[in-house]
Design a protein around this motif. Structure first.
Motif, short mmCIF file in Angstrom:
data_model
loop_
_atom_site.label_atom_id
_atom_site.label_comp_id
_atom_site.label_asym_id
_atom_site.label_seq_id
_atom_site.Cartn_x
_atom_site.Cartn_y
_atom_site.Cartn_z
N SER A 127 -6.62 15.57 32.51
CA SER A 127 -5.62 15.32 31.47
C SER A 127 -6.19 15.24 30.06
CB SER A 127 -4.89 14.01 31.76
OG SER A 127 -5.72 12.90 31.45
N SER A 128 -7.48 15.46 29.91
CA SER A 128 -8.14 15.29 28.60
C SER A 128 -7.90 13.90 28.04
CB SER A 128 -7.64 16.35 27.60
OG SER A 128 -7.89 17.65 28.07
N GLY A 129 -7.85 12.91 28.92
CA GLY A 129 -7.70 11.53 28.49
C GLY A 129 -6.28 11.13 28.08
N ALA A 130 -5.28 11.90 28.49
CA ALA A 130 -3.89 11.63 28.08
C ALA A 130 -3.45 10.22 28.50
CB ALA A 130 -2.95 12.66 28.67
N LEU A 131 -2.67 9.59 27.62
CA LEU A 131 -2.10 8.27 27.89
C LEU A 131 -0.58 8.29 27.92
CD1 LEU A 131 -4.42 6.20 25.53
CD2 LEU A 131 -4.38 6.07 28.03
N TYR A 132 0.00 9.41 27.54
CA TYR A 132 1.46 9.55 27.46
C TYR A 132 1.85 10.93 27.95
CZ TYR A 132 1.16 5.67 24.12
OH TYR A 132 0.91 4.47 23.51
N PHE A 133 3.08 11.05 28.41
CA PHE A 133 3.66 12.36 28.66
C PHE A 133 5.16 12.25 28.49
CE2 PHE A 133 3.49 10.35 32.84
CZ PHE A 133 4.74 10.61 33.37
N ARG A 134 5.76 13.40 28.27
CA ARG A 134 7.22 13.46 28.21
C ARG A 134 7.67 14.76 28.84
NH1 ARG A 134 9.39 16.93 24.33
NH2 ARG A 134 7.99 17.55 22.67
N SER A 135 8.93 14.81 29.19
CA SER A 135 9.50 16.02 29.76
C SER A 135 9.59 17.09 28.67
CB SER A 135 10.91 15.72 30.30
OG SER A 135 11.59 16.92 30.58
N VAL A 136 9.40 18.33 29.05
CA VAL A 136 9.57 19.43 28.09
C VAL A 136 11.03 19.51 27.66
CG1 VAL A 136 7.61 20.79 28.92
CG2 VAL A 136 9.88 21.16 29.92
N HIS A 137 11.92 18.90 28.43
CA HIS A 137 13.36 18.97 28.13
C HIS A 137 13.83 17.84 27.22
CE1 HIS A 137 13.47 22.12 31.09
NE2 HIS A 137 12.99 21.31 31.99
N SER A 138 12.97 16.84 27.01
CA SER A 138 13.37 15.74 26.12
C SER A 138 12.86 16.04 24.72
CB SER A 138 12.80 14.41 26.62
OG SER A 138 11.40 14.36 26.42
N SER A 139 13.57 15.53 23.75
CA SER A 139 13.10 15.72 22.39
C SER A 139 12.87 14.35 21.78
CB SER A 139 14.12 16.49 21.56
OG SER A 139 15.36 15.82 21.60
N SER A 140 11.63 14.03 21.58
CA SER A 140 11.27 12.76 20.96
C SER A 140 10.25 13.05 19.88
CB SER A 140 10.69 11.79 21.99
OG SER A 140 10.23 10.63 21.32
N SER A 141 10.69 12.92 18.64
CA SER A 141 9.79 13.20 17.52
C SER A 141 8.67 12.17 17.46
CB SER A 141 10.57 13.23 16.21
OG SER A 141 11.21 11.98 16.00
N TRP A 142 8.88 10.97 18.07
CA TRP A 142 7.84 9.94 18.04
C TRP A 142 6.55 10.46 18.68
CZ3 TRP A 142 5.05 7.53 21.92
CH2 TRP A 142 4.23 6.48 21.50
N PHE A 143 6.66 11.14 19.82
CA PHE A 143 5.47 11.66 20.49
C PHE A 143 4.69 12.58 19.56
CE2 PHE A 143 7.95 10.38 24.16
CZ PHE A 143 7.00 9.94 25.06
N ASP A 144 5.39 13.53 18.95
CA ASP A 144 4.71 14.53 18.13
C ASP A 144 4.21 13.98 16.81
OD1 ASP A 144 4.85 16.81 19.91
OD2 ASP A 144 7.01 16.74 19.57
N SER A 145 4.88 12.95 16.27
CA SER A 145 4.44 12.41 14.99
C SER A 145 3.41 11.30 15.15
CB SER A 145 5.64 11.88 14.19
OG SER A 145 6.26 10.81 14.88
#
Length: 161
Positions: A127-145
Motif C-alpha cells: 500500500s506504500s504506507g497508506a493510512l486511508y482509502f475511499r471508494s472510487v465512487h465517492s467524492s470527498s474533497s477532504w481526501f484529495d486536499s
C-alpha cells in the motif's frame, strides 16, 4: 497452536470438533519487525473488515485494505489495536462504512480474504504506507486536499499522510 496457513486460496480450513473452551489463539509467529501477532478476536475483526470492504476485490485489493488497517495500528496517529482502529469514530462517524451500515457483521469470510490478511500480517505491505482509502465512487474533497494519494486499485483510492 497456530492456525494452519491456507496459501493456495482454495478449500476451507477444517474446524476441529471440541467440547472444551480453547484459549485465544495467536495467529502470527512474530511480534517484531513488520509481522503482526493478533489474538483470535482481533484477527476475526480484521478478517471481517477486509471481507466487508473488499470482498469483491482481487487478492491485492483485499491486501490493500488489510494494509491500511495494520498501518493504522502501527501509526501513533491512530489507536493501537485492530478493533479500536476498525471501530474508531471521528466526530461520531465511523471510519469504515461497514461499521455504519452493519455489513461487518453479515459477511462470510472467504479463503482469499484469509490469504490476503495472512500475507499482510506477515509484513507484506503493497500500500506504500497508506493510512486511508475511499471508494472510487465517492467524492470527498477532504481526501484529495488533506492527504497524499498513493495509488488506485479496484474500487478504492489509497492515501497516506
Amino acid at each position: 497452536e497456530p492456525i494452519p496457513e491456507n496459501t493456495d486460496g482454495e478449500g476451507e480450513i477444517p474446524q476441529e470438533e471440541t467440547a472444551q473452551e480453547e484459549p485465544a489463539q495467536e495467529v502470527s509467529a512474530q511480534v517484531s519487525g513488520s509481522s503482526f501477532q493478533l489474538e483470535e478476536q482481533e484477527y476475526q475483526v480484521l478478517l471481517k473488515i477486509v471481507e466487508a470492504e473488499a470482498g469483491g476485490e482481487d487478492l491485492a485489493g483485499r491486501m490493500l485494505v488489510a494494509n491500511v488497517v495494520m498501518n493504522r495500528v502501527r501509526s501513533a496517529s491512530f489507536p493501537n489495536t485492530v478493533s479500536e482502529v476498525v471501530y474508531q469514530r471521528s466526530d461520531g462517524r465511523a471510519q469504515f462504512s461497514p461499521i455504519s451500515d452493519g455489513r461487518i457483521d453479515q459477511v462470510q469470510v472467504s479463503a482469499e480474504t484469509v490469504n490476503a490478511v495472512q500475507r499482510a500480517m506477515n509484513g507484506e505491505d503493497i500500500s506504500s504506507g497508506a493510512l486511508y482509502f475511499r471508494s472510487v465512487h465517492s467524492s470527498s474533497s477532504w481526501f484529495d486536499s488533506s492527504l497524499n494519494r498513493v495509488l488506485e486499485h479496484g474500487n478504492h483510492i489509497f492515501y497516506a499522510m
